[in-house]
Design an enzyme around this catalytic site. Structure first.
Site, PDB file in Angstrom:
ATOM      1  N   ARG A 186       0.827  -1.212   0.000  1.00 27.07           N
ATOM      2  CA  ARG A 186       0.000   0.000   0.000  1.00 27.07           C
ATOM      3  C   ARG A 186       0.859   1.259   0.000  1.00 27.07           C
ATOM      4  O   ARG A 186       0.591   2.204  -0.742  1.00 27.07           O
ATOM      5  CB  ARG A 186      -0.937  -0.006   1.213  1.00 27.07           C
ATOM      6  CG  ARG A 186      -2.077  -0.960   1.013  1.00 27.07           C
ATOM      7  CD  ARG A 186      -2.961  -1.125   2.232  1.00 27.07           C
ATOM      8  NE  ARG A 186      -4.069  -2.004   1.876  1.00 27.07           N
ATOM      9  CZ  ARG A 186      -5.094  -2.304   2.667  1.00 27.07           C
ATOM     10  NH1 ARG A 186      -5.160  -1.802   3.903  1.00 27.07           N
ATOM     11  NH2 ARG A 186      -6.055  -3.092   2.246  1.00 27.07           N
TER      12      ARG A 186
ATOM     13  N   TYR B 183      -6.260  -1.091  -6.857  1.00 27.40           N
ATOM     14  CA  TYR B 183      -5.591  -2.302  -6.356  1.00 27.40           C
ATOM     15  C   TYR B 183      -4.880  -2.073  -5.020  1.00 27.40           C
ATOM     16  O   TYR B 183      -4.703  -0.959  -4.598  1.00 27.40           O
ATOM     17  CB  TYR B 183      -4.712  -2.961  -7.413  1.00 27.40           C
ATOM     18  CG  TYR B 183      -3.498  -2.267  -7.981  1.00 27.40           C
ATOM     19  CD1 TYR B 183      -2.874  -1.196  -7.399  1.00 27.40           C
ATOM     20  CD2 TYR B 183      -2.943  -2.769  -9.167  1.00 27.40           C
ATOM     21  CE1 TYR B 183      -1.736  -0.637  -7.958  1.00 27.40           C
ATOM     22  CE2 TYR B 183      -1.811  -2.211  -9.735  1.00 27.40           C
ATOM     23  CZ  TYR B 183      -1.207  -1.147  -9.119  1.00 27.40           C
ATOM     24  OH  TYR B 183      -0.096  -0.603  -9.681  1.00 27.40           O
ATOM     25  N   GLU B 184      -4.559  -3.172  -4.372  1.00 28.44           N
ATOM     26  CA  GLU B 184      -4.044  -3.139  -2.985  1.00 28.44           C
ATOM     27  C   GLU B 184      -5.018  -2.426  -2.045  1.00 28.44           C
ATOM     28  O   GLU B 184      -4.609  -1.786  -1.081  1.00 28.44           O
ATOM     29  CB  GLU B 184      -2.663  -2.471  -2.915  1.00 28.44           C
ATOM     30  CG  GLU B 184      -1.602  -3.120  -3.761  1.00 28.44           C
ATOM     31  CD  GLU B 184      -1.388  -4.596  -3.452  1.00 28.44           C
ATOM     32  OE1 GLU B 184      -1.761  -5.041  -2.357  1.00 28.44           O
ATOM     33  OE2 GLU B 184      -0.872  -5.295  -4.337  1.00 28.44           O
ATOM     34  N   GLY B 185      -6.287  -2.592  -2.307  1.00 26.80           N
ATOM     35  CA  GLY B 185      -7.302  -1.956  -1.457  1.00 26.80           C
ATOM     36  C   GLY B 185      -7.739  -0.640  -2.059  1.00 26.80           C
ATOM     37  O   GLY B 185      -6.958   0.300  -2.164  1.00 26.80           O
TER      38      GLY B 185
END
Lengths: 596, 596
Positions: free
Chosen positions: B297, B438-440
């Site tokens: 992140r 992406y990645e949350g």
């Protein structure tokens, strides 16, 4: 069905906000009441939902292509355009005497939105043709009108706007295309035009190019530009088509979006000169082109609303279908469709509120245009013209800028699937980005707003609009209702911020132009936000009245929620924009040029 | 040269904001002072500018492709990745004992930005490998570390994160991939994973898949998920490669951007079961994966900064080259390069201020991570860890959201040319859109910020940060200087708005979660804006001090102008966000579900 026209919202806007009933008191629009609007919009929806919308993704996968000077459009486009012409859609807003339907622009704006929601790329061909028709209506000779307008209104011939050249984009003063007078009164045109939307294609029998060029000996700059008709195929006095004119498409662009719309490089006069016919008088070309541009700017604003609506509908569908995670409020025991999650709601509401606000402003402004052109009373005409002219840069600038945010949210609602092309949400994001650029970038719209629309009359028009907004505020404040109260409060703060900005812009445009123009785009965003918000405030009032009458309860409740959301999440941005305009001018131009 | 690393800004940030000199007082980083940073960054710039950046557009034109289970990356990628590994870049931030360089994350963040500016698609392979290395460092056995980490640090093997399944995106509780224990202590893994970045490629000898799966009998939901190593090729005890494991790439996605980065669908166990090795303990997989996720992140936040910087540089170049129209202030007689026009300046300054603000926050947070992991004093470690954890969702969420605006402005500065793919500006706009997903997604980051980072301690951490900001305000207010005064005023307004938002969020997260989470993304945008702005305020102070010493005058002046611009054009958005959070919660969730 990938798209459903929001007919209720159009009819609500036409009735409650744009005052369609009042328009019917004008002779020209006596027949164009709500019943007509409803019938037309239903037909329009049927055609575009069924025929045009399914071609949208197809056009992204199979863009128009160029080979040896010939442009082949996406499979299906040609047939759809034939149906479009046969249905009378091209002539919708144009005079009956040249084969049009003579309907008001207010209804035309709604139909334009539907067409553009269905397919932005396809819609560009009619959009440019509309502009060409309007320019010829205003500046063309009677012979030119009689010769060109009927087949254009029928959708047999299309129109283009040839302004841009490699060195002349926003700056039309730099146009170099030449026109040489011929003994027969025609001209020979020589030059290169770029970025010509539907400059070449296979959907019509002929293409009527309207071309900006300089006659030898004309003044430098914008005062030496004339407008010419250059048909793709020569046209006989009886309207029959003759030989190919000397205008050729040498390539089309490879673009990020609106891929099905061919963007042509046109070469005029490489084989002896393209035959051109002067429109109106020499050296007044820019003035005529602005007629076309203003029509096109309004229409591009509508494109922004249209792509936002389509992105919203797609996002709602996905949010209903996609199941993921438990709601934070525990309202569902297990995983729920993501429309239950507050941030997904926030995204959808943002998309919807922007879209409805801009739609309302476009419908209201369309009706103002109609009154400005057809109302019997000169004062009323003038007042409406002033209103319309103030709104055009906002409709173009704000509706397209908001469409970037809305289509981005549309991808975001889809999560990872949004980034996969087959999903379709990405296409709207890619398509929308042209809207803030063509027909005058947002900065060009802002210059218009700052210079011609605000500073020129010392802010008088702007302040008069603020007075009208204050009246809406009072009506809202007088309601014993949380939504109306919240709206009144936020509308007031926004209006006062607008007045601060107007004072600053009007006060500095001459004395310190860098300061005024440094805030030009924030000022456009502020004014667009406020004017669309104002319409949402009016919508809230009307919806409450209808609700009290028990009319269409679900729709009216949704309208009130959406209006309130607009006030609490979008209008609240306005004071920050004022701060940037009024307090931030110095920091915009302080950086040394070589320090960037 | 299409990209030049902003070395001065990195070194300024590391020295004046991140306190690199203080980091060198920690044993582990004794050698990692400014001289080292400068040497490393210069090498990093040289490699990425020369080797990696030229492959960026190439990757868009010639994306990685799939055939019969084999993925062939963009021509040039394989060789560039070999050089990347040989140069020691993969091991930069990782421990020396496993073949890394042991440099601090503060410097690593700068190197990561350079790599990502050069080529977002290429950089994803090292980015995911970093995450896999960190997960193994934390949770792997000594044997696993000894076996896998050295070749990963050398860039001979790469790593992946296998979380997502068709029904399990943001909601990992829905993971269905199974792992069956075998008598020899290994597992057999069965299932389908989607959206696996560099899940298959030809750039490395082996791929170390880290895979979330459920062991039979494990609890439902996130508490029953374990983490497994599934190598593409089996690995002998001596590190030699054996036969192909039963994990296969069945397709890759057709994406809007980062096209050169292969996004794989991986099928585990279709031919008897993929051999997997448990990492750490059963059912603690999500915990380990979060280590990886947090690293990733932060890194994705840096990607946002990176693509923004690249878009900025391209826009500046175009604005210098493109001549169009006369400046409004009459400073140039004829047409000028468009960088003379106030709105172009405003766009470039917006791009620059966002980028520098987010960069400063990333460098400062990187240094906090370093102190949190290596400082001898436990209290200092804890304080830094708390700071870092608060900032991670902001770095991920805010830096990527701002990158959408910045890359959009980058296209806008180019006008019509920006929409033509060959220009290159459109690629940044398309590439950036994945970063908020992406990645949350931004919403997932916001949930983290609202829940774990703000509400859990009743807003204590957030308020302590506000106190620190107040100290910066005081220092700014004490300066007899217009830029500092303006900054202090806007920073104060933003801080007070932040406190209002914190009170609202902390106060409602339990009692009325829909209200708190309705404002979660606006709260993230508010906090990110403020924290990046705070760093710009600190930068302004440091730049003025350096300017007074006569150090690097041009750079320091630019920094002051940019900081002031941030305060006057970006920080001013904060109060409006507060109003939306505090006053707009009701309208977010009021719409009836079937009214959308």
């Amino acid at each position: 069905m990938t798209y459903r026209a929001p007919l209720k919202d159009f009819l609500f806007g036409l009735k409650e906000l744009a005052g369609l009933d009042q328009l019917t008191q004008i002779d020209a629009f006596a027949e164009a009441g709500l019943d007509t609007a409803q019938a037309v919009l239903e037909e329009c929806a049927k055609f575009n939902e069924g025929v045009v919308a399914p071609l949208n993704w197809e056009g992204d996968k199979n863009p128009s292509s160029w080979k040896d000077g010939v442009v082949t459009t996406t499979p299906g486009f040609k047939d759809a355009f034939r149906q479009y012409g046969e249905g009378g859609w091209q002539g919708l807003q144009h005079p009956v005497e040249f084969g049009g339907q003579g309907l008001p622009k207010a209804i035309g704006a709604a139909c334009g939105e539907i067409l553009n929601s269905a397919n932005l790329s396809f819609a560009l061909c009619p959009l440019l043709t509309d502009g060409a028709i309007e320019a010829l209506l205003t500046a063309g000779s009677e012979e030119q009108k009689a010769l060109y307008l009927p087949p254009m209104n029928e959708g047999r011939w299309t129109g283009t706007m040839n302004l841009t050249e490699p060195q002349a984009g926003s700056d039309l003063a730099a146009v170099r295309t030449k026109a040489e007078p011929q003994p027969d009164g025609s001209y020979r045109v020589f030059g290169t035009k770029i970025f010509i939307t539907y400059g070449e294609h296979d959907m019509a029998e002929n293409i009527v190019h309207l071309v900006l060029a300089r006659v030898a000996g004309a003044p430098e700059g914008v005062k030496g530009i004339s407008l010419f008709i250059v048909p793709k195929f020569m046209v006989g006095a009886d309207g029959s088509l003759g030989e190919r004119n000397d205008v050729h498409c040498v390539s089309i662009e490879h673009k990020m979006g609106i891929k099905a719309s061919p963007t042509a490089v046109l070469q005029f006069g490489d084989h002896g000169g393209a035959v051109g016919y002067l429109v109106g008088q020499e050296n007044r070309g820019l003035e005529y082109m602005f007629i076309m541009m203003n029509s096109a700017r309004f229409a591009v604003g509508v494109q922004g609303i249209a792509v936002a609506e389509r992105a919203y509908q797609k996002a709602v569908q996905y949010a209903r279908d996609r199941v993921q995670s438990r709601p934070v409020d525990g309202s569902v025991a297990g995983a729920a469709s993501i429309i239950h999650h507050p941030d997904v709601r926030r995204m959808l509401m943002t998309m919807r509120a922007y879209t409805e606000g801009c739609r309302a402003l476009a419908l209201v402004s369309g009706a103002a245009y109609d009154a400005a052109h057809h109302h019997p009373d000169p004062e009323t005409r003038k007042a409406n013209q002033t209103f319309y002219e103030f709104m055009v840069p906002l409709i173009k600038g704000y509706s397209t800028e908001m469409s970037l945010e809305v289509t981005s949210l549309g991808v975001q609602v889809h999560g990872g699937m949004g980034f996969i092309e087959e999903t379709g949400a990405a296409q709207y994001y890619r398509d929308a980005k042209i809207l803030t650029i063509y027909e005058g970038t947002t900065a060009i719209q802002s210059n218009d707003l700052v210079g011609r629309k605000t500073a020129r009359d010392g802010g008088q028009t702007a302040r008069a609009l603020a007075d009208q907004i204050a009246q809406t505020e009072e009506l809202l404040a007088a309601r014993d209702d949380a939504a109306a109260q919240s709206f009144a409060k936020n509308l007031k703060a926004a209006r006062l911020a607008f007045l601060d900005a107007v004072d600053f812009i009007a006060g500095s445009a001459k004395a310190s132009p860098n300061a005024a123009y440094a805030g030009s785009v924030p000022y456009l965003m502020l004014a667009g936000n406020l004017m669309a918000g104002w319409q949402m405030g009016r919508a809230l009032l009307a919806a409450q009245d209808s609700l009290n009458e028990g009319e269409d309860v679900d729709f009216m409740k949704s309208k009130i929620v959406t209006a309130r959301f607009y006030a609490e999440h979008i209008l609240v941005k306005v004071p920050g924009l004022r701060d940037a305009i009024v307090g931030g001018a110095d920091s915009v131009c302080d950086m040394a040029l070589d320090a960037f």
